[in-house]
Motif scaffolding. Structure first.
Motif, PDB file in Angstrom:
ATOM      1  N   TYR A 207      -6.304  -7.034  -0.345  1.00 28.80           N
ATOM      2  CA  TYR A 207      -5.586  -6.313   0.715  1.00 28.80           C
ATOM      3  C   TYR A 207      -5.102  -7.366   1.701  1.00 28.80           C
ATOM      4  CZ  TYR A 207      -4.512  -2.451   3.938  1.00 28.80           C
ATOM      5  OH  TYR A 207      -3.873  -1.541   4.744  1.00 28.80           O
TER       6      TYR A 207
ATOM      7  N   ALA B 236      -3.302   3.869   3.885  1.00 28.66           N
ATOM      8  CA  ALA B 236      -4.493   3.157   4.354  1.00 28.66           C
ATOM      9  C   ALA B 236      -4.735   3.599   5.796  1.00 28.66           C
ATOM     10  CB  ALA B 236      -4.281   1.655   4.292  1.00 28.66           C
TER      11      ALA B 236
ATOM     12  N   VAL C  64     -10.283  -8.571   3.690  1.00 28.22           N
ATOM     13  CA  VAL C  64      -8.852  -8.668   3.943  1.00 28.22           C
ATOM     14  C   VAL C  64      -8.426 -10.137   3.987  1.00 28.22           C
ATOM     15  CG1 VAL C  64      -7.066  -8.287   5.697  1.00 28.22           C
ATOM     16  CG2 VAL C  64      -8.705  -6.463   5.161  1.00 28.22           C
TER      17      VAL C  64
ATOM     18  N   ARG D 111      -2.881  -8.497   5.011  1.00 24.92           N
ATOM     19  CA  ARG D 111      -2.303  -8.028   6.283  1.00 24.92           C
ATOM     20  C   ARG D 111      -1.596  -9.207   6.940  1.00 24.92           C
ATOM     21  NH1 ARG D 111      -5.353  -5.584  10.540  1.00 24.92           N
ATOM     22  NH2 ARG D 111      -3.798  -3.922  10.660  1.00 24.92           N
TER      23      ARG D 111
ATOM     24  N   SER E  32      -3.281  -3.742  -5.726  1.00 23.55           N
ATOM     25  CA  SER E  32      -3.483  -4.489  -4.491  1.00 23.55           C
ATOM     26  C   SER E  32      -2.437  -4.081  -3.446  1.00 23.55           C
ATOM     27  CB  SER E  32      -3.395  -5.989  -4.766  1.00 23.55           C
ATOM     28  OG  SER E  32      -4.474  -6.417  -5.580  1.00 23.55           O
ATOM     29  N   TRP E  33      -2.740  -4.415  -2.205  1.00 23.58           N
ATOM     30  CA  TRP E  33      -1.887  -4.016  -1.074  1.00 23.58           C
ATOM     31  C   TRP E  33      -1.379  -5.237  -0.334  1.00 23.58           C
ATOM     32  CZ3 TRP E  33      -1.512   0.875   1.869  1.00 23.58           C
ATOM     33  CH2 TRP E  33      -1.946   1.987   1.136  1.00 23.58           C
TER      34      TRP E  33
ATOM     35  N   GLU F 239       0.199   1.790   6.312  1.00 25.40           N
ATOM     36  CA  GLU F 239      -1.069   1.666   7.023  1.00 25.40           C
ATOM     37  C   GLU F 239      -0.991   2.449   8.326  1.00 25.40           C
ATOM     38  OE1 GLU F 239      -3.321  -2.265   7.199  1.00 25.40           O
ATOM     39  OE2 GLU F 239      -2.706  -2.000   9.299  1.00 25.40           O
TER      40      GLU F 239
ATOM     41  N   VAL G  78     -11.920  -1.815   2.953  1.00 24.80           N
ATOM     42  CA  VAL G  78     -11.571  -3.217   3.179  1.00 24.80           C
ATOM     43  C   VAL G  78     -11.953  -3.572   4.609  1.00 24.80           C
ATOM     44  CG1 VAL G  78      -9.741  -3.252   1.449  1.00 24.80           C
ATOM     45  CG2 VAL G  78      -9.177  -2.641   3.799  1.00 24.80           C
TER      46      VAL G  78
END
Length: 233
Positions: A175, A62, A155, A177, A208-209, A34, A130
């Motif tokens: 996503y 990202a 997110v 974080r 997916s992240w 990211e 996102v």
């Protein structure tokens, strides 16, 4: 999975090949990163090109929308700024991953403003978008429906208001974080916490992240390595 940025702590350097730049070494282990720095400042075209050329074909970046749009303009207008930003990141070409929109905690929903902004953003971005809202009004049915209509994902963050977390669908693309707990940006996650995130991500869609943003103390790389290990079992 990966981290915000790609700084490798010396204590974990033996997990990475010695040759190459920091990004090249990172990209041999992780498949995404990211770019948070785009939130604060523009980068030269040569920088984006260098990053593009340093990573494998299946690596994705990202990129975070500039705060000039999300925080200063507070989503009002911003078409010119959007065009500048998307022009800046264009050298990433196919290696451009999701565009991340993080909103300030003080920004509630506004029907006309939100619809106009996300319509313009979607018109310009064909790929994943996102959004990480942080005002509880973004958990309202209107906001959930509006983002869904534009094909924009929400997110899942830590920390995050319970209402906003509940609005995230975890059985499709997600996503994630992870900013660190209990001390945001600094704390490493426990083994049990990482295992719980692995279980959550096992139900998510392919592609997916999960990004660790607890980079201030260097914890992110270790956490990402542990999550990667669990996912590969």
């Amino acid at each position: 999975m990966g981290t915000a940025g790609w700084s490798i702590p010396s204590a974990l350097s033996d997990h990475f090949e010695a040759e190459g730049s920091g990004l090249e070494r990172y990209a041999r282990v992780f498949s995404g990163a990211e770019v948070n720095s785009s939130f604060y400042r523009r980068h030269r075209e040569a920088t984006w090109r260098r990053w593009h050329d340093a990573v494998p074909d299946d690596f994705r970046f990202a990129v975070k929308l500039p705060k000039a749009i999300s925080h200063d303009l507070r989503l009002h207008g911003g078409e010119a700024e959007l065009d500048i930003f998307l022009g800046d990141v264009a050298p990433l070409r196919a290696k451009l991953g999701p565009v991340l929109v993080q909103l300030p905690p003080s920004l509630p929903t506004d029907t006309a403003r939100d619809t106009a902004f996300f319509r313009e953003l979607r018109r310009r971005v064909a790929g994943r978008i996102v959004v990480e809202p942080r005002h509880r009004s973004w958990a309202a049915p209107y906001a959930i429906a509006m983002l869904s209509d534009f094909g924009i994902d929400r997110v899942y963050a830590d920390p995050q208001l319970d209402e906003l977390r509940a609005a995230v669908k975890l059985d499709g693309f997600v996503y994630v974080r992870l900013h660190g707990a209990p001390r945001i940006y600094y704390s490493a996650y426990s083994a049990d916490q990482i295992a719980a995130y692995e279980q959550m991500l096992s139900r998510a869609a392919t592609g997916s992240w999960c990004i660790f943003d607890n980079t201030a103390s260097g914890a992110a790389i270790g956490d990402a390595l542990e999550l990667q290990r669990l996912c590969r079992r």
